[in-house]
Structures are given as C-alpha cells and as structure tokens.
Design an enzyme around this catalytic site. Structure first.
Site, short mmCIF file in Angstrom:
data_model
loop_
_atom_site.label_atom_id
_atom_site.label_comp_id
_atom_site.label_asym_id
_atom_site.label_seq_id
_atom_site.Cartn_x
_atom_site.Cartn_y
_atom_site.Cartn_z
N CYS A 71 0.84 -1.20 0.00
CA CYS A 71 0.00 0.00 0.00
C CYS A 71 0.88 1.25 0.00
CB CYS A 71 -0.91 -0.02 1.23
SG CYS A 71 -1.91 1.47 1.38
N LEU A 72 0.74 2.03 -1.05
CA LEU A 72 1.50 3.27 -1.16
C LEU A 72 0.59 4.46 -1.47
CD1 LEU A 72 4.51 2.00 -3.30
CD2 LEU A 72 4.47 2.41 -0.85
#
Length: 161
Positions: free
Chosen positions: A115-116
């Site tokens: 998750c970015l």
C-alpha cells in the site's frame, strides 16, 4: 520523510524523458535514464553501508524483480519483490508486490502489492516525469519495509531466514 531519506533522494538523478512501455525509442531512452538512476542509488546505498536490495528487469524493461531485505533486531528478513511497468508510466507509479507477504498485513492489496496510496502516490504525481524506479524503491518500498517488518516480526507473522 526524515532527513537521511531526503538527503539520499536528493542524490538520486531525476529523469527527464516522459515515456512509457509503448513509446518505442523514447522508452529506450527512458530505460537508459532509469538504469543510470538505479546505478547511482545502489552506489549511494553501498557507500553509506545501506545495501538493501537488488533488482533486474526483462529485456524490454517492462517486468522487474529482485530481492529486498530489512535488518530488525540483528536478524535479516529477505523477500522477493516484483512489479510490472504500467502502460501509463511514468504518470502512474509501479505497484510493487511482495507476494510471500500477501494476507499478512492490512497495508497490502491483492497479489501482495504494498500500500503506497496515502503518502507515496501524491508525491509521485507531483514529480512526473522526474521520479523513476529508484525513487519508487527509496520513497515507497524502503519506508514500507521499515514500518511493516517490525510489526510482522512482533506479531510472529514472519521469521528470519
């Protein structure tokens, strides 16, 4: 972003060619810039005794894979990572995946993609076309490992190899 990260990122060459995998000769030029930037980032890391990944691509530069590692409590945690270059690259950042960690943390999507979205993607969008793969590793994968590996170890989700 801490000061050391800022200093490291400021030394990674910025890219200028705005081209994606479907852009023929311009993509080849972009790949030359990507490799130059990655080589410089590896040199920076080795010089500061912070070697933490290796990476390679297929011949066209559209599929990348490597190993990354994180040292926590004097133990080394090593993972395979991979990503495909999006067709809309460099407008869209690559989605880095660590498949073996899939379903072990909430900060991950299907397929083991890290998750970015909250912190990294807006930064990437403000820096198109100047950011490249080295920047994705420095500002995406490295902080993700620093945040998630200790959590995964403390919850007995992973073991050192």
């Amino acid at each position: 972003m801490d000061n050391q990260t800022k200093q490291t990122v400021s030394q990674i060459p910025l890219l200028t060619t705005k081209a994606g995998p479907r852009d023929g000769d311009k993509w080849i030029e972009r790949m030359k810039e990507e490799y130059t930037s990655l080589i410089k980032y590896v040199e920076i890391n080795k010089k500061s005794d912070n070697d933490w990944f290796n990476i390679e691509s297929n011949q066209m530069g559209t599929r990348w894979q490597g190993k990354c590692w994180y040292i926590y409590n004097f133990k080394k945690y090593e993972f395979d990572f991979e990503f495909d270059m999006p067709i809309t690259y460099p407008e869209t950042a690559p989605e880095i995946a660590i498949p073996e960690l899939e379903n072990k943390t909430e900060k991950m999507y299907r397929g083991g993609k890290i998750c970015l979205t909250v912190h990294f993607k807006p930064l990437w969008a403000r820096n198109v076309p100047h950011f490249g793969i080295a920047h994705a590793l420095a500002l995406g994968l490295a902080p993700w490992l620093a945040a998630e590996v200790p959590h995964l170890v403390e919850n007995n989700m992973i073991k050192d190899k």
